[in-house]
Design a protein around this motif. Structure first.
Motif, short mmCIF file in Angstrom:
data_model
loop_
_atom_site.label_atom_id
_atom_site.label_comp_id
_atom_site.label_asym_id
_atom_site.label_seq_id
_atom_site.Cartn_x
_atom_site.Cartn_y
_atom_site.Cartn_z
N ASP A 83 0.81 -1.22 0.00
CA ASP A 83 0.00 0.00 0.00
C ASP A 83 0.85 1.27 0.00
OD1 ASP A 83 1.00 -0.16 2.53
OD2 ASP A 83 -0.94 -0.16 3.57
N ALA A 84 2.18 1.11 -0.08
CA ALA A 84 3.11 2.24 -0.17
C ALA A 84 2.95 3.23 0.98
CB ALA A 84 2.99 2.95 -1.52
N LYS A 85 2.65 2.72 2.17
CA LYS A 85 2.51 3.59 3.34
C LYS A 85 3.72 3.44 4.25
CE LYS A 85 -2.55 3.86 3.48
NZ LYS A 85 -3.77 3.65 4.31
N VAL A 86 4.00 4.53 4.98
CA VAL A 86 5.13 4.54 5.91
C VAL A 86 4.65 4.04 7.27
CG1 VAL A 86 6.81 5.98 7.11
CG2 VAL A 86 6.24 6.46 4.71
N TYR A 87 5.19 2.89 7.69
CA TYR A 87 4.84 2.32 8.99
C TYR A 87 6.04 2.44 9.93
CZ TYR A 87 0.77 0.29 6.67
OH TYR A 87 -0.41 0.12 5.97
N PRO A 88 5.82 2.94 11.14
CA PRO A 88 6.94 3.13 12.09
C PRO A 88 7.73 1.86 12.35
CG PRO A 88 4.95 4.22 12.90
CD PRO A 88 4.54 3.42 11.70
N GLU A 89 7.08 0.71 12.37
CA GLU A 89 7.78 -0.54 12.68
C GLU A 89 8.77 -0.96 11.58
OE1 GLU A 89 3.55 -1.77 11.25
OE2 GLU A 89 4.52 -0.15 12.40
N ASN A 90 8.68 -0.30 10.40
CA ASN A 90 9.60 -0.64 9.31
C ASN A 90 10.81 0.29 9.24
OD1 ASN A 90 7.97 -2.74 8.45
ND2 ASN A 90 6.81 -1.44 7.03
N GLU A 91 10.91 1.23 10.18
CA GLU A 91 12.02 2.19 10.16
C GLU A 91 13.36 1.46 10.24
OE1 GLU A 91 13.52 6.18 10.07
OE2 GLU A 91 11.61 5.24 9.57
N GLY A 92 14.24 1.79 9.30
CA GLY A 92 15.57 1.18 9.25
C GLY A 92 15.62 -0.15 8.55
#
Length: 266
Positions: A43-52
């Motif tokens: 869905d091309a969304k920024v999720y905090p848990e994927n940072e880094g």
């Protein structure tokens, strides 16, 4: 340079190329395992848990157009372009005052617009896989005037279309021609889809290229997770084959040069 020296140089290049191929083969499994741990964000969304983390993001590129060359002010209808520059060099001539030729400044500048895919910003390195393939030709007077290039002229030569402040002349006097410059732009054609799949590291709401993966950060089309893995393996195999073929050609050519030189000496 003698054939023997040329042969030795070719062999050294071949051995080094083979070394790079072997090194790439050794790193391939590690890169594949690293890519298998990537998060597929459909869905091309920024999720905090994927940072880094490494993320795979498919989607449609959006950008603020036109792309503006900040040096010249020229507006280009694309998200990516390259610009080459030349300057005029003159040699004094009895007949014409000066005879002029163009000398390249030795660099090609890449221009990119601010782009996004979904909620992600795309840094410049993420656009490396986008192909710049068309000469830009639409140098209308209105476009040049709006860019503040009132004294520039567009002209066509055998290798493309340029804009320049030299009025297209090549045998002008020094005070009229010295310091003249010309530019050639190539652009990425813009199609209706503009759908790509990106692989990078999620960082502060943006996608950043991960050079350790050794793959192109963007691929045209919407790819599944398995498609990305398969393409990575295919590209790795193709790169290794190319490296070993090139190495064999360099070494073979070097051996031939040395053998020929020995025969000449005998």
């Amino acid at each position: 340079m003698s054939k023997k020296i040329i042969g030795i140089v070719l062999i050294v290049i071949g051995v080094f190329t083979a070394f790079l191929g072997i090194k790439a083969m050794g790193q391939a499994p590690e890169k594949t395992e690293k890519l298998k741990e990537a998060v597929y964000v459909d869905d091309a969304k920024v999720y905090p848990e994927n940072e880094g983390k490494i993320v795979i993001v498919p989607g449609k590129i959006k950008a603020e157009l036109p792309l503006v060359d900040v040096k010249t002010g020229l507006k280009l209808p694309t998200i990516k372009a390259t610009k080459q520059s030349w300057y005029a060099v003159g040699v004094k001539s009895v007949d014409t005052g000066y005879d002029w030729s163009w000398v390249a400044d030795g660099s090609t500048q890449t221009l990119t617009a601010e782009c996004t895919v979904g909620e992600f910003k795309l840094y410049e390195g993420m656009l490396n896989g986008l192909t710049v393939s068309e000469d830009y030709k639409d140098f209308e007077k209105s476009n040049l005037k709006e860019a503040g290039l009132m004294n520039y002229y567009a002209y066509v030569v055998t290798d493309g279309v340029y804009i320049s402040d030299d009025k297209g002349g090549h045998t002008r006097y020094k005070d009229e021609y010295e310091g003249a410059v010309r530019y050639k732009y190539r652009i990425m054609p813009m199609d209706d889809e503009m759908e790509y799949t990106f692989v990078g590291i999620q960082k502060n709401g943006a996608l950043v290229r991960d050079d350790s993966l050794g793959l192109i950060a963007s691929t045209e089309g919407i790819l599944s997770f398995d498609d990305v893995l398969a393409k990575n393996e295919s590209n790795s195999a193709a790169g290794n084959i190319f490296a070993f073929v090139a190495a064999a050609l360099f070494i073979g050519g070097g051996v031939v040069c040395i053998v020929v030189k020995k025969k000449e000496e005998n």
